[in-house]
Design a protein around this motif. Structure first.
Motif, PDB file in Angstrom:
ATOM      1  N   GLY A 145       0.735  -1.246   0.039  1.00 16.13           N
ATOM      2  CA  GLY A 145       0.064  -0.060   0.003  1.00 16.13           C
ATOM      3  C   GLY A 145       0.772   1.257  -0.002  1.00 16.13           C
ATOM      4  O   GLY A 145       2.156   1.285  -0.010  1.00 16.13           O
ATOM      5  N   GLU A 146       0.200   2.483   0.136  1.00 21.49           N
ATOM      6  CA  GLU A 146       0.931   3.584   0.102  1.00 21.49           C
ATOM      7  C   GLU A 146       1.061   4.182   1.261  1.00 21.49           C
ATOM      8  O   GLU A 146       0.312   3.958   2.312  1.00 21.49           O
ATOM      9  N   VAL A 147       2.028   5.259   1.624  1.00 19.67           N
ATOM     10  CA  VAL A 147       2.146   5.721   3.010  1.00 19.67           C
ATOM     11  C   VAL A 147       2.029   7.256   2.782  1.00 19.67           C
ATOM     12  O   VAL A 147       2.987   7.847   2.054  1.00 19.67           O
ATOM     13  N   GLU A 148       1.145   7.922   3.511  1.00 23.97           N
ATOM     14  CA  GLU A 148       1.081   9.412   3.449  1.00 23.97           C
ATOM     15  C   GLU A 148       1.750  10.126   4.722  1.00 23.97           C
ATOM     16  O   GLU A 148       1.425   9.524   5.837  1.00 23.97           O
ATOM     17  N   PRO A 149       2.504  11.029   4.694  1.00 27.50           N
ATOM     18  CA  PRO A 149       2.968  11.804   5.952  1.00 27.50           C
ATOM     19  C   PRO A 149       1.759  12.531   6.602  1.00 27.50           C
ATOM     20  O   PRO A 149       1.036  12.963   6.142  1.00 27.50           O
ATOM     21  N   ASP A 150       2.070  12.127   7.907  1.00 25.58           N
ATOM     22  CA  ASP A 150       0.929  12.967   8.894  1.00 25.58           C
ATOM     23  C   ASP A 150       2.041  13.809  10.072  1.00 25.58           C
ATOM     24  O   ASP A 150       2.649  13.363  10.649  1.00 25.58           O
ATOM     25  N   PHE A 151       1.771  15.039   9.744  1.00 24.39           N
ATOM     26  CA  PHE A 151       2.722  16.215  10.509  1.00 24.39           C
ATOM     27  C   PHE A 151       1.955  16.435  11.708  1.00 24.39           C
ATOM     28  O   PHE A 151       2.410  17.159  12.721  1.00 24.39           O
ATOM     29  N   GLY A 152       0.753  15.829  12.151  1.00 24.05           N
ATOM     30  CA  GLY A 152       0.080  16.275  13.276  1.00 24.05           C
ATOM     31  C   GLY A 152      -0.354  17.695  13.647  1.00 24.05           C
ATOM     32  O   GLY A 152      -0.621  18.526  12.617  1.00 24.05           O
ATOM     33  N   ASP A 153       0.122  18.310  14.581  1.00 23.32           N
ATOM     34  CA  ASP A 153      -0.123  19.851  14.959  1.00 23.32           C
ATOM     35  C   ASP A 153       1.221  20.553  14.414  1.00 23.32           C
ATOM     36  O   ASP A 153       1.168  21.889  14.615  1.00 23.32           O
ATOM     37  N   GLN A 154       2.103  20.117  13.760  1.00 27.84           N
ATOM     38  CA  GLN A 154       3.341  20.583  13.315  1.00 27.84           C
ATOM     39  C   GLN A 154       3.163  21.021  12.030  1.00 27.84           C
ATOM     40  O   GLN A 154       2.631  20.146  11.242  1.00 27.84           O
ATOM     41  N   PRO A 155       3.514  22.271  11.404  1.00 27.98           N
ATOM     42  CA  PRO A 155       3.661  22.532  10.159  1.00 27.98           C
ATOM     43  C   PRO A 155       4.891  21.845   9.240  1.00 27.98           C
ATOM     44  O   PRO A 155       5.903  21.656  10.060  1.00 27.98           O
ATOM     45  N   ARG A 156       4.391  21.573   8.103  1.00 26.40           N
ATOM     46  CA  ARG A 156       5.550  20.756   7.282  1.00 26.40           C
ATOM     47  C   ARG A 156       6.539  21.791   6.826  1.00 26.40           C
ATOM     48  O   ARG A 156       6.231  22.856   6.632  1.00 26.40           O
ATOM     49  N   PRO A 157       7.963  21.416   7.240  1.00 28.62           N
ATOM     50  CA  PRO A 157       8.860  22.666   7.260  1.00 28.62           C
ATOM     51  C   PRO A 157       8.997  22.918   5.660  1.00 28.62           C
ATOM     52  O   PRO A 157       8.969  22.052   4.788  1.00 28.62           O
ATOM     53  N   PHE A 240      -4.053   3.229   1.716  1.00 31.76           N
ATOM     54  CA  PHE A 240      -2.867   4.029   2.141  1.00 31.76           C
ATOM     55  C   PHE A 240      -3.077   4.207   3.793  1.00 31.76           C
ATOM     56  O   PHE A 240      -4.124   4.005   4.350  1.00 31.76           O
ATOM     57  N   VAL A 241      -1.936   4.246   4.376  1.00 31.09           N
ATOM     58  CA  VAL A 241      -1.984   4.637   5.910  1.00 31.09           C
ATOM     59  C   VAL A 241      -1.254   5.956   6.034  1.00 31.09           C
ATOM     60  O   VAL A 241      -0.450   6.551   5.181  1.00 31.09           O
TER      61      VAL A 241
END
Length: 324
Positions: A145-157, A240-241
């Motif tokens: 499967g695919e994997v997507e990023p999860d930055f939570g409460d932090q903004p992506r740099p 995806f996860v």
């Protein structure tokens, strides 16, 4: 704790496809001292369903502190109501490879499905991971499967470009549609399914992969071995996860350390496989590198220095045995 909203079931298998046993899949979660993330992972699995049959969930705790046990015990009654066994296993030998091997050995189903403790599954994830095995039968051995990023409460740099996400175990990006993968096209161990029968005579290499807080990788070399011997891999991008990216990793220094140990891991992989790969030819002033402010790097400079750290790790990989 509130239960999540019911997830949609996965797609139905094609008519006439070969049937799997009623107890069709074992989901294995290897965890190490991340009870909050494990809690979110289990929440995302609560209403996962199979097109046909039942599944079990095995949580393999790789910490002698047993931080995962109370999380599992809290969720067990909810999974019992859904006729899904949720089992806790303690694997005291340190290293994710030991944990993966333990999960595979304890699983009772013909299909093993891996999801990591810092990942959460999308609605219908389990059904989509298992469906190709039913639709194609013996023509499919592994599903990725695919994997997507999860930055939570932090903004992506701003510096974290899409092409760097793979070093955070995200975004394989092979296609937008399901298809069979070619041998050079790879996938991560954190979101895949495979036939348990493929593990006969095999184990995840215990000198590879994460151990404690280390950054070694490549225990998934075992899948390369399977595929070289003819096993087929099928890619399902919609299965995806979300991979939680810890705030401590959202800096360039962590990326450089990650790249160094990826180089070490790659060298150990090459040595194990007996492949003759020419050593990179590069000149290096370690004193100058030590004074470099990596947190000030931008754009192509990040990629160039990350590549340099990878080369250093690769060059030292045959003599280094540390975990990072």
């Amino acid at each position: 704790m509130l239960e999540p909203e019911p997830a949609q079931s996965g797609p139905s298998p094609a008519a006439g496809g070969p049937a799997l046993p009623a107890f069709a899949a074992s989901i294995v979660i290897c965890t190490y001292r991340r009870p909050e993330l494990l809690d979110a992972c289990l929440a995302s699995l609560l209403d996962q369903q199979l097109p046909d049959g039942f599944h079990e969930i095995l949580v393999v705790d790789n910490s002698t502190g047993c931080e995962a046990r109370p999380v599992v015990e809290r969720w067990q009654p909810f999974f019992t109501l859904r006729r899904t066994p949720l089992r806790y296993l303690l694997e005291e030998r340190s290293g994710v490879a030991f944990a993966r091997n333990r999960g595979v050995a304890e699983a009772v189903s013909p299909l093993i499905v891996f999801i990591d403790d810092d990942e959460t599954a999308c609605d219908g994830w389990l059904g989509q991971m298992v469906e190709p095995f039913i639709r194609f039968g013996d023509a499919v051995d592994i599903v990725a499967g695919e994997v997507e990023p999860d930055f939570g409460d932090q903004p992506r740099p701003d510096w974290l470009s899409d092409d760097l996400l793979q070093f955070f175990s995200c975004r394989w990006g092979w296609d937008t549609q399901p298809r069979f993968l070619q041998l050079p096209e790879w996938f991560g161990e954190g979101n895949c399914a495979f036939r348990k029968a493929l593990m006969a005579g095999r184990q995840f290499p215990t000198d590879m992969g994460r151990k404690g807080g280390g950054l070694m990788s490549n225990e998934g070399i075992i899948f390369q071995d399977m595929r070289r011997e003819g096993a087929s891999a099928y890619y399902v991008p919609s299965a995806f996860v979300l991979h939680h990216i810890h705030p401590d990793r959202l800096n360039r220094s962590w990326l450089m350390r990650r790249m160094f140990f990826q180089g070490v891991s790659n060298r150990k992989t090459v040595d194990r496989m007996g492949v003759d790969v020419p050593q990179a030819d590069f000149m290096l002033n370690l004193a100058k590198l030590a004074t470099l402010d990596v947190e000030a790097l931008e754009g192509e400079s990040i990629r160039a220095v990350a590549g340099l750290y990878h080369q250093i790790g690769y060059a030292m990989g045959s003599v280094l045995h540390g975990d990072g």
